[in-house]
Design a protein around this motif. Structure first.
Motif, PDB file in Angstrom:
ATOM      1  N   ILE A 123       1.217   5.954  -1.403  1.00 47.24           N
ATOM      2  CA  ILE A 123       0.922   4.909  -0.420  1.00 47.24           C
ATOM      3  C   ILE A 123       1.146   5.458   0.982  1.00 47.24           C
ATOM      4  O   ILE A 123       1.838   6.457   1.166  1.00 47.24           O
ATOM      5  N   MET A 124       0.552   4.797   1.948  1.00 45.67           N
ATOM      6  CA  MET A 124       0.781   5.148   3.344  1.00 45.67           C
ATOM      7  C   MET A 124       2.192   4.708   3.717  1.00 45.67           C
ATOM      8  O   MET A 124       2.698   3.717   3.185  1.00 45.67           O
ATOM      9  N   PRO A 125       2.850   5.416   4.642  1.00 47.99           N
ATOM     10  CA  PRO A 125       4.194   4.989   5.039  1.00 47.99           C
ATOM     11  C   PRO A 125       4.171   3.625   5.726  1.00 47.99           C
ATOM     12  O   PRO A 125       3.198   3.277   6.384  1.00 47.99           O
ATOM     13  N   HIS A 126       5.233   2.872   5.555  1.00 45.85           N
ATOM     14  CA  HIS A 126       5.407   1.558   6.184  1.00 45.85           C
ATOM     15  C   HIS A 126       4.353   0.558   5.728  1.00 45.85           C
ATOM     16  O   HIS A 126       3.935  -0.309   6.503  1.00 45.85           O
ATOM     17  N   THR A 127       3.915   0.644   4.491  1.00 48.26           N
ATOM     18  CA  THR A 127       2.965  -0.327   3.949  1.00 48.26           C
ATOM     19  C   THR A 127       3.456  -0.829   2.602  1.00 48.26           C
ATOM     20  O   THR A 127       4.254  -0.180   1.929  1.00 48.26           O
ATOM     21  N   VAL A 128       2.948  -1.972   2.204  1.00 46.50           N
ATOM     22  CA  VAL A 128       3.287  -2.556   0.909  1.00 46.50           C
ATOM     23  C   VAL A 128       2.500  -1.822  -0.170  1.00 46.50           C
ATOM     24  O   VAL A 128       1.333  -1.502   0.006  1.00 46.50           O
ATOM     25  N   CYS A 129       3.155  -1.557  -1.287  1.00 50.83           N
ATOM     26  CA  CYS A 129       2.474  -0.945  -2.427  1.00 50.83           C
ATOM     27  C   CYS A 129       1.607  -2.010  -3.085  1.00 50.83           C
ATOM     28  O   CYS A 129       2.110  -3.059  -3.501  1.00 50.83           O
ATOM     29  N   LEU A 130       0.305  -1.772  -3.169  1.00 52.11           N
ATOM     30  CA  LEU A 130      -0.593  -2.755  -3.745  1.00 52.11           C
ATOM     31  C   LEU A 130      -0.453  -2.827  -5.261  1.00 52.11           C
ATOM     32  O   LEU A 130      -0.815  -3.824  -5.880  1.00 52.11           O
ATOM     33  N   GLU A 131       0.053  -1.770  -5.852  1.00 54.17           N
ATOM     34  CA  GLU A 131       0.218  -1.736  -7.312  1.00 54.17           C
ATOM     35  C   GLU A 131       1.406  -2.586  -7.769  1.00 54.17           C
ATOM     36  O   GLU A 131       1.295  -3.360  -8.705  1.00 54.17           O
ATOM     37  N   SER A 132       2.546  -2.428  -7.080  1.00 55.30           N
ATOM     38  CA  SER A 132       3.749  -3.138  -7.520  1.00 55.30           C
ATOM     39  C   SER A 132       4.110  -4.316  -6.618  1.00 55.30           C
ATOM     40  O   SER A 132       4.850  -5.204  -7.037  1.00 55.30           O
ATOM     41  N   GLY A 133       3.637  -4.341  -5.371  1.00 55.19           N
ATOM     42  CA  GLY A 133       3.926  -5.437  -4.458  1.00 55.19           C
ATOM     43  C   GLY A 133       5.266  -5.320  -3.758  1.00 55.19           C
ATOM     44  O   GLY A 133       5.749  -6.269  -3.167  1.00 55.19           O
ATOM     45  N   THR A 141      -0.020  11.542   6.435  1.00 52.29           N
ATOM     46  CA  THR A 141       1.119  11.633   5.533  1.00 52.29           C
ATOM     47  C   THR A 141       1.092  10.465   4.564  1.00 52.29           C
ATOM     48  O   THR A 141       0.539   9.407   4.860  1.00 52.29           O
ATOM     49  N   PHE A 142       1.664  10.667   3.415  1.00 50.83           N
ATOM     50  CA  PHE A 142       1.786   9.593   2.445  1.00 50.83           C
ATOM     51  C   PHE A 142       3.077   9.772   1.677  1.00 50.83           C
ATOM     52  O   PHE A 142       3.654  10.849   1.635  1.00 50.83           O
ATOM     53  N   THR A 143       3.538   8.680   1.116  1.00 50.79           N
ATOM     54  CA  THR A 143       4.749   8.700   0.312  1.00 50.79           C
ATOM     55  C   THR A 143       4.416   8.126  -1.055  1.00 50.79           C
ATOM     56  O   THR A 143       3.307   7.653  -1.290  1.00 50.79           O
ATOM     57  N   PHE A 144       5.378   8.156  -1.936  1.00 51.47           N
ATOM     58  CA  PHE A 144       5.184   7.607  -3.266  1.00 51.47           C
ATOM     59  C   PHE A 144       6.038   6.360  -3.425  1.00 51.47           C
ATOM     60  O   PHE A 144       7.189   6.322  -3.005  1.00 51.47           O
ATOM     61  N   CYS A 145       5.476   5.348  -4.017  1.00 51.60           N
ATOM     62  CA  CYS A 145       6.202   4.105  -4.270  1.00 51.60           C
ATOM     63  C   CYS A 145       7.291   4.383  -5.302  1.00 51.60           C
ATOM     64  O   CYS A 145       7.016   4.948  -6.354  1.00 51.60           O
ATOM     65  N   PRO A 146       8.534   3.990  -5.011  1.00 51.49           N
ATOM     66  CA  PRO A 146       9.607   4.250  -5.973  1.00 51.49           C
ATOM     67  C   PRO A 146       9.480   3.427  -7.251  1.00 51.49           C
ATOM     68  O   PRO A 146      10.015   3.806  -8.289  1.00 51.49           O
ATOM     69  N   ASN A 147       8.759   2.305  -7.203  1.00 55.60           N
ATOM     70  CA  ASN A 147       8.628   1.451  -8.382  1.00 55.60           C
ATOM     71  C   ASN A 147       7.477   1.885  -9.284  1.00 55.60           C
ATOM     72  O   ASN A 147       7.655   2.051 -10.484  1.00 55.60           O
ATOM     73  N   SER A 148       6.286   2.064  -8.696  1.00 56.09           N
ATOM     74  CA  SER A 148       5.124   2.383  -9.518  1.00 56.09           C
ATOM     75  C   SER A 148       4.757   3.863  -9.476  1.00 56.09           C
ATOM     76  O   SER A 148       4.023   4.336 -10.341  1.00 56.09           O
ATOM     77  N   GLY A 149       5.214   4.575  -8.457  1.00 56.44           N
ATOM     78  CA  GLY A 149       4.911   6.003  -8.353  1.00 56.44           C
ATOM     79  C   GLY A 149       3.545   6.322  -7.772  1.00 56.44           C
ATOM     80  O   GLY A 149       3.144   7.483  -7.729  1.00 56.44           O
TER      81      GLY A 149
END
Length: 98
Positions: free
Chosen positions: A37-47, A26-34
Motif C-alpha cells: 500500500i501507499m504510505p499514510h493510506t488505508v489498506c483496501l484489503e483489510s480496512g 515508495t510503498f509499504t506492506f500492510c501488517p494485517n493483510s501483507g
C-alpha cells in the motif's frame, strides 16, 4: 495573440516533458493483510490504518450478508414448522364424516 511560425516536431514537443522525470514511489506492506500500500493510506484489503479498523471492506460485507441470510433462513424454517404444526393440529380437530 502570437502564433507559432512552424509546427513543433514530435521530438521538440516531447523533449519539453522529458526532463521532468518520475521518481519511484515508495510503498509499504500492510501488517494485517501483507498487501503493498501507499504510505499514510488505508489498506483496501483489510480496512486497517495504523492498526485501527477504520473501513468496512468487501469481505466484511460478504460475511455480514451471509450471516443475515442464515438468520432469515432460520426464521423462515421456524415459521414453516409452526405453520405445519398448526395445520396438523387443525386437521386432527376435524372428525371425518361417515
Amino acid at each position: 495573440m502570437p502564433c507559432p511560425k512552424r509546427k513543433a516536431s514530435r521530438s521538440r514537443r516531447n523533449s519539453r516533458s522529458a526532463n521532468k522525470g518520475l521518481d519511484v514511489q515508495t510503498f509499504t506492506f500492510c501488517p494485517n493483510s501483507g498487501t503493498p500500500i501507499m504510505p499514510h493510506t488505508v489498506c483496501l484489503e483489510s480496512g486497517y490504518y495504523k492498526g485501527v479498523k477504520v473501513m468496512e471492506t468487501k469481505a466484511d460485507r460478504k460475511i455480514k450478508r451471509a450471516q443475515k441470510s442464515q438468520v432469515t433462513q432460520a426464521r423462515q424454517a421456524a415459521k414453516m414448522k409452526t405453520a405445519q404444526a398448526a395445520h396438523a393440529d387443525s386437521s386432527m380437530d376435524v372428525e371425518p364424516k361417515a
